[in-house]
Scaffold this motif. Structure first.
Motif, PDB file in Angstrom:
ATOM      1  N   ARG A 125       1.149  -1.207   0.036  1.00  8.34           N
ATOM      2  CA  ARG A 125      -0.002   0.138   0.104  1.00  8.34           C
ATOM      3  C   ARG A 125       0.741   1.214   0.111  1.00  8.34           C
ATOM      4  N   GLN A 126       1.907   1.447   1.010  1.00  9.97           N
ATOM      5  CA  GLN A 126       2.816   2.201   0.492  1.00  9.97           C
ATOM      6  C   GLN A 126       3.407   2.276  -0.477  1.00  9.97           C
ATOM      7  N   GLN A 127       4.050   1.548  -0.817  1.00  7.15           N
ATOM      8  CA  GLN A 127       4.127   1.605  -2.158  1.00  7.15           C
ATOM      9  C   GLN A 127       3.968   2.497  -3.794  1.00  7.15           C
ATOM     10  N   ALA A 128       2.926   1.564  -3.157  1.00 13.56           N
ATOM     11  CA  ALA A 128       1.351   2.412  -4.498  1.00 13.56           C
ATOM     12  C   ALA A 128       1.295   3.985  -4.109  1.00 13.56           C
ATOM     13  N   GLY A 129       1.191   4.292  -2.639  1.00 10.29           N
ATOM     14  CA  GLY A 129       0.907   5.490  -3.035  1.00 10.29           C
ATOM     15  C   GLY A 129       2.353   6.379  -3.314  1.00 10.29           C
ATOM     16  N   LEU A 130       3.573   5.949  -2.786  1.00 12.60           N
ATOM     17  CA  LEU A 130       4.400   6.487  -3.372  1.00 12.60           C
ATOM     18  C   LEU A 130       5.092   6.812  -4.686  1.00 12.60           C
ATOM     19  N   ARG A 131       4.613   5.580  -4.901  1.00  8.01           N
ATOM     20  CA  ARG A 131       5.095   5.770  -6.720  1.00  8.01           C
ATOM     21  C   ARG A 131       3.997   6.648  -7.458  1.00  8.01           C
ATOM     22  N   GLN A 132       2.898   7.215  -6.952  1.00  5.51           N
ATOM     23  CA  GLN A 132       1.972   8.546  -7.561  1.00  5.51           C
ATOM     24  C   GLN A 132       3.668   9.838  -7.547  1.00  5.51           C
ATOM     25  N   PHE A 133       3.867   9.637  -6.569  1.00  8.77           N
ATOM     26  CA  PHE A 133       5.155  10.843  -6.776  1.00  8.77           C
ATOM     27  C   PHE A 133       6.678  10.656  -6.523  1.00  8.77           C
ATOM     28  N   PHE A 134       6.830   9.178  -6.963  1.00  7.54           N
ATOM     29  CA  PHE A 134       8.075   9.021  -7.067  1.00  7.54           C
ATOM     30  C   PHE A 134       8.700   8.047  -8.269  1.00  7.54           C
ATOM     31  N   ALA A 135       9.963   8.245  -8.916  1.00 13.09           N
ATOM     32  CA  ALA A 135      10.119   7.375 -10.282  1.00 13.09           C
ATOM     33  C   ALA A 135      11.012   6.680  -8.981  1.00 13.09           C
ATOM     34  N   PRO A 136      10.636   5.214 -10.190  1.00 14.38           N
ATOM     35  CA  PRO A 136      11.277   3.334  -9.505  1.00 14.38           C
ATOM     36  C   PRO A 136      12.440   4.369  -9.304  1.00 14.38           C
ATOM     37  N   PRO A 137      13.735   5.000  -9.768  1.00 17.62           N
ATOM     38  CA  PRO A 137      15.065   4.912  -9.316  1.00 17.62           C
ATOM     39  C   PRO A 137      14.975   5.232  -7.382  1.00 17.62           C
ATOM     40  N   ILE A 138      13.778   5.897  -7.195  1.00 20.24           N
ATOM     41  CA  ILE A 138      13.825   7.261  -6.227  1.00 20.24           C
ATOM     42  C   ILE A 138      12.537   6.015  -5.068  1.00 20.24           C
ATOM     43  N   LEU A 139      11.834   5.232  -4.897  1.00 20.10           N
ATOM     44  CA  LEU A 139      11.206   4.109  -5.003  1.00 20.10           C
ATOM     45  C   LEU A 139      12.469   3.143  -4.177  1.00 20.10           C
ATOM     46  N   ALA A 140      13.257   2.516  -5.068  1.00 20.72           N
ATOM     47  CA  ALA A 140      14.506   1.464  -5.333  1.00 20.72           C
ATOM     48  C   ALA A 140      15.714   2.123  -3.982  1.00 20.72           C
ATOM     49  N   ALA A 141      15.720   3.283  -4.166  1.00 15.63           N
ATOM     50  CA  ALA A 141      16.928   4.514  -3.113  1.00 15.63           C
ATOM     51  C   ALA A 141      15.909   3.748  -1.715  1.00 15.63           C
ATOM     52  N   ILE A 142      14.239   4.802  -1.266  1.00 17.77           N
ATOM     53  CA  ILE A 142      13.515   4.365  -0.438  1.00 17.77           C
ATOM     54  C   ILE A 142      14.064   2.981   0.520  1.00 17.77           C
ATOM     55  N   GLY A 143      13.905   2.208  -0.614  1.00 22.72           N
ATOM     56  CA  GLY A 143      14.331   0.432  -0.159  1.00 22.72           C
ATOM     57  C   GLY A 143      13.570  -0.072   0.406  1.00 22.72           C
ATOM     58  N   ASP A 144      12.777  -1.215   0.827  1.00 24.80           N
ATOM     59  CA  ASP A 144      11.592  -2.388   1.910  1.00 24.80           C
ATOM     60  C   ASP A 144      11.537  -1.167   2.694  1.00 24.80           C
ATOM     61  N   ASN A 145      12.071  -1.157   3.447  1.00 19.79           N
ATOM     62  CA  ASN A 145      11.622  -0.819   4.835  1.00 19.79           C
ATOM     63  C   ASN A 145      11.695   0.562   4.970  1.00 19.79           C
ATOM     64  N   LEU A 146      11.560   1.843   4.212  1.00 22.28           N
ATOM     65  CA  LEU A 146      10.922   2.627   3.894  1.00 22.28           C
ATOM     66  C   LEU A 146      11.510   3.553   4.507  1.00 22.28           C
ATOM     67  N   ASN A 147      13.181   3.571   4.578  1.00 18.83           N
ATOM     68  CA  ASN A 147      13.705   4.414   4.995  1.00 18.83           C
ATOM     69  C   ASN A 147      13.562   6.419   4.702  1.00 18.83           C
ATOM     70  N   THR A 148      12.505   6.811   5.569  1.00 20.97           N
ATOM     71  CA  THR A 148      12.213   8.216   5.440  1.00 20.97           C
ATOM     72  C   THR A 148      12.938   9.372   5.517  1.00 20.97           C
ATOM     73  N   GLU A 149      14.171   9.464   6.199  1.00 22.84           N
ATOM     74  CA  GLU A 149      15.294   9.827   5.965  1.00 22.84           C
ATOM     75  C   GLU A 149      15.568  10.363   5.193  1.00 22.84           C
ATOM     76  N   ILE A 150      15.526   9.856   3.891  1.00 23.57           N
ATOM     77  CA  ILE A 150      16.023  10.544   2.656  1.00 23.57           C
ATOM     78  C   ILE A 150      15.295  11.407   2.123  1.00 23.57           C
ATOM     79  N   LEU A 151      13.616  11.461   3.222  1.00 26.82           N
ATOM     80  CA  LEU A 151      12.343  12.370   2.175  1.00 26.82           C
ATOM     81  C   LEU A 151      11.962  13.806   3.124  1.00 26.82           C
ATOM     82  N   GLU A 152      13.483  14.128   4.129  1.00 24.48           N
ATOM     83  CA  GLU A 152      13.348  15.198   5.053  1.00 24.48           C
ATOM     84  C   GLU A 152      14.442  16.744   4.045  1.00 24.48           C
ATOM     85  N   PRO A 153      13.735  17.493   4.918  1.00 23.31           N
ATOM     86  CA  PRO A 153      13.416  18.711   3.482  1.00 23.31           C
ATOM     87  C   PRO A 153      14.967  19.264   3.756  1.00 23.31           C
TER      88      PRO A 153
END
Length: 593
Positions: free
Chosen positions: A301-329
């Protein structure tokens, strides 16, 4: 309180919140307060329910034919306690008190066993075939559950099938105040009454040790000699296995039963009696599968939601454990693309009788924009009515960011031009404008403590928006600032796109002039300017900026009449009879957006 309903099929389940003082009609009619449409044994209006502070009064209406059964007995009027159930036809109704709390037994258990990791690995099942058959259906059971209530019902029923010596099973939750709540429970024989798990055991397993914990109070013959044996400890044994911690509390599976002989921690292979270690091992396996499948569903569900905003390379960098630190401003160099639909206001007025249809068309147009933003590695940052914002250069910096933004813009432009050639297409009468700007900005999760979104913030965003608005005045589909244009001139292959300098302007509300350029498709595309014509136009622009308007006007006549950009420049020249004003500084000033 809540009333949970269960039919013969998984989709026949519902949950109704009850408030004290309510009077509700239960029936098969869609107009009934509690509507059970799937059971033809239930009359259109079958029973009257009166909600009391800690009970539910149930009265069968005189017009009904089928009985209401409480603990197997047909009754016309009765009071239902939390945790109890009644049945009409093939539908079961259970009353739950979601804020229930149960205290521990007064006496300590005769024995408490906390199972360490891997301690149960060597335990062998004496009924392995039966347990494996139950486990084989568990993933499907979890995936098919419509909601948590349905899942709890399925889990409890399944555990009763897999732990054949258990007399009661419950899903328990420990809230923030360490109170035990029981979202769902079931006894093997409903006639045995209510169910009260040991709060002491749940607290020890779910909060303190976070491992399976077994309590044994007494065997049946031992229990009969204890006059002060408490109602809470009505079972001889119980164990609790943690499932997972979440935002709504800490969860566990609670299994309880009786002993027909003095307790043994481990029953030898082939001996009689109840092997509680095997039952704990089975329940731990169930809890592990539940946790894994729910985690997988959450990730999907989270990946489906993120897929609306991010390209596949960015999703790959975030990883399956959803390291959202990379999203900090953070502040970084970004290229911003702002794309807007033309004529939306006019469409809104003409479609006032079909706003849903208009919304569908706008959504389809926004989908074209965002799909190309994502295709070229951008991030979709925001929607503003009929406009979409995309940006590049975050969360990873890239020298290709301006080029990818331009590639996305050209793809969007081409998509709308192809649609324009199809008169029957729902978007054939829509036009679009795109502004692209490159510079420093803050990008990432931006918002308040209550709501955030991934977007970009800074003057470059405002500039991209202004450039998009100026496409209407300069009569071109895509405008760029000078920073983007310089990068494109040197690094974008001419077979992908080209740059045409248009003017130096001062947008309304801004203090510094901006040199704007058009992003053009390659020369090979039909009905576009040749390289020679682009060069001629840019020479005209240079003469215009230097105040040599007569020469600029002459050069503009070499441009095909179909090119709309020359109309804007020619208009500026002819306003003063092809003579530059005495105070001319090469900048065209706009007094409105």
């Amino acid at each position: 309180m809540e009333l949970i309903t269960y039919g013969t099929r998984s989709q026949h389940s519902s949950r109704f919140t009850l408030e004290p003082g309510q009077e509700l009609v239960l029936g098969r009619s869609p107009e009934a307060d509690i509507s059970i449409t799937w059971d033809d044994r239930i009359s259109r209006n079958h029973a009257l329910l009166k909600v009391q502070p800690k009970q539910l009064s149930v009265s069968r209406l005189s017009s009904t034919e089928n009985q209401i059964f409480l603990a197997g007995i047909a009754l016309d009027d009765f009071l239902l306690e939390p945790g109890s159930t009644f049945v009409i036809g093939s539908t079961t109704f259970q009353l739950l008190d979601s804020a229930s709390s149960f205290s521990s037994p007064r006496e300590s258990p005769l024995e408490e066993v906390t199972f360490k990791p891997n301690e149960l690995m060597k335990v062998r099942y004496r009924d392995a075939d039966q347990r494996i058959d139950v486990l084989a259906h568990l993933p499907e059971l979890i995936l098919d559950a419509r909601n948590d209530s349905d899942l709890f019902h399925r889990l409890v029923t399944m555990l009763l099938s897999g732990v054949k010596h258990a007399d009661a099973v419950a899903v328990v939750r420990l809230n923030d105040e360490d109170r035990v709540e029981v979202p769902f429970w079931e006894r093997r024989r409903q006639t045995q009454g209510g169910f009260h798990p040991s709060g002491r055991l749940v607290l020890e397993a779910v909060k303190k040790s976070k491992r399976s914990v077994l309590h044994v109070w007494a065997a049946k013959e031992e229990k009969e000699d204890q006059e002060d044996y408490t109602a809470v400890a009505e079972f001889d044994w119980a164990f609790c296995t943690p499932i997972e911690e979440g935002i709504n509390g800490r969860w566990g599976l609670y299994v309880a039963g009786e002993l027909n002989q003095p307790y043994q921690v481990s029953v030898p292979q082939g001996a009689g009696g109840i092997d509680l270690q095997a039952d704990v091992k089975f329940t731990e396996l169930v809890a592990s599968i539940v946790k894994s499948v729910r985690r997988l569903n959450q990730l999907e569900r989270q990946q489906a939601g993120l897929r609306q905003f991010f390209a596949p390379p960015i999703l790959a960098a975030i990883g399956d454990n959803l390291n959202t630190e990379i999203l900090e401003p953070r502040e970084c160099d970004v290229t911003v693309l702002f794309c807007d639909l033309r004529g939306f206001s006019q469409h809104a007025e003409s479609s006032s009788e079909d706003l849903i249809g208009l919304l569908g068309r706008v959504s389809q147009a926004l989908g074209i924009m965002t799909s190309h933003i994502l295709d070229f590695g951008g991030v979709t940052g925001d929607f503003q009515g009929d406009a979409a914002l995309g940006f590049w250069g975050w969360p990873f910096s890239s020298e290709l960011a301006p080029l990818d933004a331009c590639r996305a813009a050209l793809a969007i432009r081409n998509a709308f031009e192809q649609i324009k050639l199809q008169p029957d297409h729902p978007l054939s009468d829509f036009r679009m404008g795109i502004g692209i700007a490159h510079g420093r900005a803050v990008a990432g999760k931006i918002g308040t403590s209550d709501q955030v979104k991934v977007t970009v913030f800074g003057p470059v965003v405002n500039l991209a928006s202004r450039l998009e608005g100026l496409t209407k005045h300069l009569r071109v589909p895509v405008l760029m600032d000078e920073a983007t244009a310089q990068i494109v001139r040197t690094k974008l292959h001419r077979e992908e796109g080209r740059v045409r300098k248009l003017a130096r302007i001062l947008p309304y509300g801004m203090e510094k002039p901006v040199v704007v350029s058009e992003l053009l498709p390659p020369e090979s595309i039909a009905e576009t300017l040749t390289d020679q014509e682009v060069t001629c136009y840019e020479m005209a622009v240079e003469h215009f900026i230097q105040g040599q308007w007569e020469e600029a006007f002459r050069l503009l006549h070499a441009i095909p009449p179909s090119d709309r950009a020359q109309d804007f420049l020619a208009l500026q020249i002819t306003r003063t009879n092809r003579i530059a004003p005495l105070d001319w500084d090469g900048t065209i000033r706009f007094d409105s957006k």
